[in-house]
Design an enzyme around this catalytic site. Structure first.
Site, PDB file in Angstrom:
ATOM      1  CG  ASP A  58      -1.815   1.178   1.325  1.00 23.66           C
ATOM      2  OD1 ASP A  58      -1.509   2.224   0.702  1.00 23.66           O
ATOM      3  OD2 ASP A  58      -2.850   1.083   2.001  1.00 23.66           O
ATOM      4  CB  SER A 149      -4.820  13.220 -14.073  1.00 19.45           C
ATOM      5  OG  SER A 149      -6.003  13.498 -14.806  1.00 19.45           O
ATOM      6  CE1 TYR A 162      -7.617  10.569 -10.296  1.00 20.03           C
ATOM      7  CE2 TYR A 162      -7.996  12.275 -11.942  1.00 20.03           C
ATOM      8  CZ  TYR A 162      -7.436  11.066 -11.574  1.00 20.03           C
ATOM      9  OH  TYR A 162      -6.690  10.351 -12.489  1.00 20.03           O
TER      10      TYR A 162
HETATM   11  N1  LIG Z   1      -6.662   5.709 -17.264  1.00 20.39           N
HETATM   12  C1  LIG Z   1      -6.661   7.006 -17.467  1.00 20.39           C
HETATM   13  O1  LIG Z   1      -7.287   7.511 -18.389  1.00 20.39           O
HETATM   14  C2  LIG Z   1      -5.881   7.911 -16.571  1.00 20.39           C
HETATM   15  C3  LIG Z   1      -5.221   7.473 -15.445  1.00 20.39           C
HETATM   16  N2  LIG Z   1      -4.512   8.378 -14.692  1.00 20.39           N
HETATM   17  C4  LIG Z   1      -3.758   7.948 -13.534  1.00 20.39           C
HETATM   18  O2  LIG Z   1      -2.897   6.896 -13.915  1.00 20.39           O
HETATM   19  C5  LIG Z   1      -2.644   6.045 -12.818  1.00 20.39           C
HETATM   20  C6  LIG Z   1      -2.900   4.611 -13.238  1.00 20.39           C
HETATM   21  O3  LIG Z   1      -4.266   4.500 -13.550  1.00 20.39           O
HETATM   22  P1  LIG Z   1      -4.874   3.284 -14.392  1.00 20.39           P
HETATM   23  O4  LIG Z   1      -3.817   2.390 -14.826  1.00 20.39           O
HETATM   24  O5  LIG Z   1      -5.801   3.891 -15.357  1.00 20.39           O
HETATM   25  O6  LIG Z   1      -5.771   2.635 -13.244  1.00 20.39           O
HETATM   26  P2  LIG Z   1      -5.910   1.131 -12.731  1.00 20.39           P
HETATM   27  O7  LIG Z   1      -7.047   1.173 -11.777  1.00 20.39           O
HETATM   28  O8  LIG Z   1      -5.940   0.195 -13.880  1.00 20.39           O
HETATM   29  O9  LIG Z   1      -4.539   0.903 -11.942  1.00 20.39           O
HETATM   30  C7  LIG Z   1      -4.263   1.543 -10.733  1.00 20.39           C
HETATM   31  C8  LIG Z   1      -3.539   0.554  -9.846  1.00 20.39           C
HETATM   32  O10 LIG Z   1      -3.195   1.235  -8.629  1.00 20.39           O
HETATM   33  C9  LIG Z   1      -3.374   0.319  -7.574  1.00 20.39           C
HETATM   34  N3  LIG Z   1      -3.545   1.030  -6.302  1.00 20.39           N
HETATM   35  C10 LIG Z   1      -4.608   1.762  -5.893  1.00 20.39           C
HETATM   36  N4  LIG Z   1      -4.407   2.201  -4.641  1.00 20.39           N
HETATM   37  C11 LIG Z   1      -3.188   1.741  -4.251  1.00 20.39           C
HETATM   38  C12 LIG Z   1      -2.429   1.851  -3.069  1.00 20.39           C
HETATM   39  N5  LIG Z   1      -2.876   2.528  -1.990  1.00 20.39           N
HETATM   40  N6  LIG Z   1      -1.223   1.247  -3.017  1.00 20.39           N
HETATM   41  C13 LIG Z   1      -0.757   0.542  -4.073  1.00 20.39           C
HETATM   42  N7  LIG Z   1      -1.431   0.401  -5.230  1.00 20.39           N
HETATM   43  C14 LIG Z   1      -2.640   0.994  -5.312  1.00 20.39           C
HETATM   44  C15 LIG Z   1      -4.607  -0.481  -7.959  1.00 20.39           C
HETATM   45  O11 LIG Z   1      -4.680  -1.706  -7.231  1.00 20.39           O
HETATM   46  C16 LIG Z   1      -4.398  -0.662  -9.449  1.00 20.39           C
HETATM   47  O12 LIG Z   1      -3.728  -1.866  -9.740  1.00 20.39           O
HETATM   48  C17 LIG Z   1      -3.539   6.538 -11.681  1.00 20.39           C
HETATM   49  O13 LIG Z   1      -2.761   7.324 -10.817  1.00 20.39           O
HETATM   50  C18 LIG Z   1      -4.582   7.386 -12.397  1.00 20.39           C
HETATM   51  O14 LIG Z   1      -5.070   8.406 -11.568  1.00 20.39           O
HETATM   52  C19 LIG Z   1      -4.442   9.695 -15.004  1.00 20.39           C
HETATM   53  C20 LIG Z   1      -5.079  10.159 -16.086  1.00 20.39           C
HETATM   54  C21 LIG Z   1      -5.847   9.316 -16.961  1.00 20.39           C
HETATM   55  C1  LIG Z   2     -10.249  10.268 -13.512  1.00 18.01           C
HETATM   56  C2  LIG Z   2     -10.868  10.174 -14.859  1.00 18.01           C
HETATM   57  C3  LIG Z   2     -11.979  11.137 -14.894  1.00 18.01           C
HETATM   58  C4  LIG Z   2     -13.054  10.685 -13.902  1.00 18.01           C
HETATM   59  O1  LIG Z   2     -13.392  11.449 -13.059  1.00 18.01           O
HETATM   60  C5  LIG Z   2     -13.591   9.296 -14.069  1.00 18.01           C
HETATM   61  C6  LIG Z   2     -12.432   8.299 -14.160  1.00 18.01           C
HETATM   62  C7  LIG Z   2     -12.966   6.919 -14.509  1.00 18.01           C
HETATM   63  C8  LIG Z   2     -13.920   6.446 -13.451  1.00 18.01           C
HETATM   64  C9  LIG Z   2     -14.979   7.401 -13.201  1.00 18.01           C
HETATM   65  C10 LIG Z   2     -16.238   6.924 -13.094  1.00 18.01           C
HETATM   66  C11 LIG Z   2     -17.335   7.713 -12.755  1.00 18.01           C
HETATM   67  O2  LIG Z   2     -18.458   7.264 -12.680  1.00 18.01           O
HETATM   68  C12 LIG Z   2     -17.072   9.154 -12.461  1.00 18.01           C
HETATM   69  C13 LIG Z   2     -15.869   9.723 -13.171  1.00 18.01           C
HETATM   70  C14 LIG Z   2     -14.631   8.860 -13.011  1.00 18.01           C
HETATM   71  C15 LIG Z   2     -14.124   9.000 -11.586  1.00 18.01           C
HETATM   72  C16 LIG Z   2     -11.444   8.796 -15.201  1.00 18.01           C
HETATM   73  C17 LIG Z   2     -10.239   7.930 -15.417  1.00 18.01           C
HETATM   74  C18 LIG Z   2      -9.215   8.846 -15.990  1.00 18.01           C
HETATM   75  C19 LIG Z   2      -9.811  10.240 -15.934  1.00 18.01           C
HETATM   76  C20 LIG Z   2      -8.699  11.235 -15.800  1.00 18.01           C
HETATM   77  O3  LIG Z   2      -7.846  11.254 -14.970  1.00 18.01           O
HETATM   78  C21 LIG Z   2      -8.616  12.186 -16.800  1.00 18.01           C
HETATM   79  O4  LIG Z   2      -7.685  12.894 -16.881  1.00 18.01           O
END
Ligand SMILES: NC(=O)C1=CN([C@@H]2O[C@H](COP(=O)(O)OP(=O)(O)OC[C@H]3O[C@@H](n4cnc5c(N)ncnc54)[C@H](O)[C@@H]3O)[C@@H](O)[C@H]2O)C=CC1
Ligand SMILES: C[C@]12CC(=O)[C@H]3[C@@H](CCC4=CC(=O)CC[C@@]43C)[C@@H]1CC[C@@H]2C(=O)C=O
Length: 255
Positions: A58, A149, A162
């Site tokens: 974590d 992000s 966020y």
């Molecule tokens: N998918 C998207 O469009 C975007 C994602 N991001 C950011 O990119 C990063 C990766 O996101 P994704 O790969 O899309 O999401 P994802 O949900 O596929 O992966 C996130 C991972 O972080 C892990 N995680 C969550 N809380 C944790 C903790 N306390 N300690 C250790 N691991 C933890 C989860 O178990 C998961 O495996 C995040 O920081 C997200 O906010 C930013 C902009 C856009």
């Molecule tokens: C974080 C981001 C934009 C959002 O707020 C959504 C999220 C995907 C899951 C979600 C589901 C919902 O029902 C509400 C919105 C949101 C929390 C999106 C993933 C990437 C987006 C982001 O970071 C964009 O830059």
């Protein structure tokens, strides 16, 4: 080629983190995937082969991060690159006037705790280990890459927590790069737009199609592999430091 490089990827069991781990491995590196004990980290590590291991972490827990750093040393001998991808997404309005309910403070704190403080926790502890590396010809000892992000800049309705957490990552990038510059450790943040990951799949497909249509070019969600390619470029280019780089197909999010 990143042959011989040792990377630690938080959130590496899924989405952008997993794609990053795959790319580092493909380029000849070794990777410690750090993710929650409840994640698929252990299966993913098995699937990706012998140069990868999983540590249940974590990111907000000092002990978990310290023990993951020890695992990196035990398994791979050192640490060159950290990629912070662990994060959670929340969507709540500041005040719900229909229910007469303010944003729950605990939920706001949780988002800041995981996304911002968790990222800093990993950076501060990993820096000590990376700082022990012998510097290369350029004086470099390692690279730390964070994930913000585009919501750090164009936060939408419901994204107060966020966006604040991600803006915090953007804000701390330069001072941390300055703090670690004498040790030759670079610090760079990536601000992704919309990428097709399990996080995004929380949204219905119709909402995803609307989001895709808003991206000027290419009008689609990014592939996690494209994020990983940027990670690779940052690692390979020693002049990139103290900066946040958007990767978003020129999307500017509407309110
Ligand atoms: N998918 C998207 O469009 C975007 C994602 N991001 C950011 O990119 C990063 C990766 O996101 P994704 O790969 O899309 O999401 P994802 O949900 O596929 O992966 C996130 C991972 O972080 C892990 N995680 C969550 N809380 C944790 C903790 N306390 N300690 C250790 N691991 C933890 C989860 O178990 C998961 O495996 C995040 O920081 C997200 O906010 C930013 C902009 C856009
Ligand atoms: C974080 C981001 C934009 C959002 O707020 C959504 C999220 C995907 C899951 C979600 C589901 C919902 O029902 C509400 C919105 C949101 C929390 C999106 C993933 C990437 C987006 C982001 O970071 C964009 O830059």
């Amino acid at each position: 080629m990143l042959k011989g490089l040792v990377g630690l990827v938080t959130g590496g069991a899924s989405g952008l983190g997993r794609a990053t781990a795959e790319q580092l491995l493909k380029q000849g590196g070794s990777v410690l995937i750090c993710d929650l004990p409840t994640s698929k980290g252990s299966e993913v590590a098995k699937e990706l082969g012998k140069n990868v291991a999983f540590a249940p972490v974590d990111v907000t827990a000092e002990g978990d991060v310290r023990s993951a750093l020890q695992t990196t040393v035990d398994k791979f001998g050192r640490l060159d690159v950290v990629v912070n991808c662990a994060g959670i997404a929340t969507a709540t309005r500041t005040y719900n006037f229909k229910k007469n309910q303010p944003f729950d403070l605990k939920s706001f704190q949780k988002t800041i705790e995981v996304n911002l403080i968790g990222t800093f926790n990993v950076i501060r502890l990993a820096a000590g280990l990376i700082g022990k590396n012998t510097a290369d010809a350029d004086g470099q000892r390692g690279v730390i890459i964070n994930t913000a992000s585009i919501a750090a800049f164009d936060g939408q309705i419901g994204q107060a927590a966020y966006s604040a957490s991600k803006a915090g990552i953007v804000g701390m990038t330069l001072p941390i790069a300055r703090d670690l510059s004498k040790q030759g450790i670079r610090v760079v943040t990536i601000a992704p737009g919309l990428f097709r990951t399990p996080l995004m799949e929380l949204l219905p497909e119709t909402a995803i199609r609307d989001l895709e249509a808003a991206v000027p070019f290419p009008p689609r969600l990014g592939h996690p592999h494209e994020f990983a390619l940027l990670v690779q470029s940052i690692i390979q280019n020693p002049m990139i430091n103290g900066e946040t780089i958007r990767i978003d197909g020129s999307l500017r999010m509407q309110p």
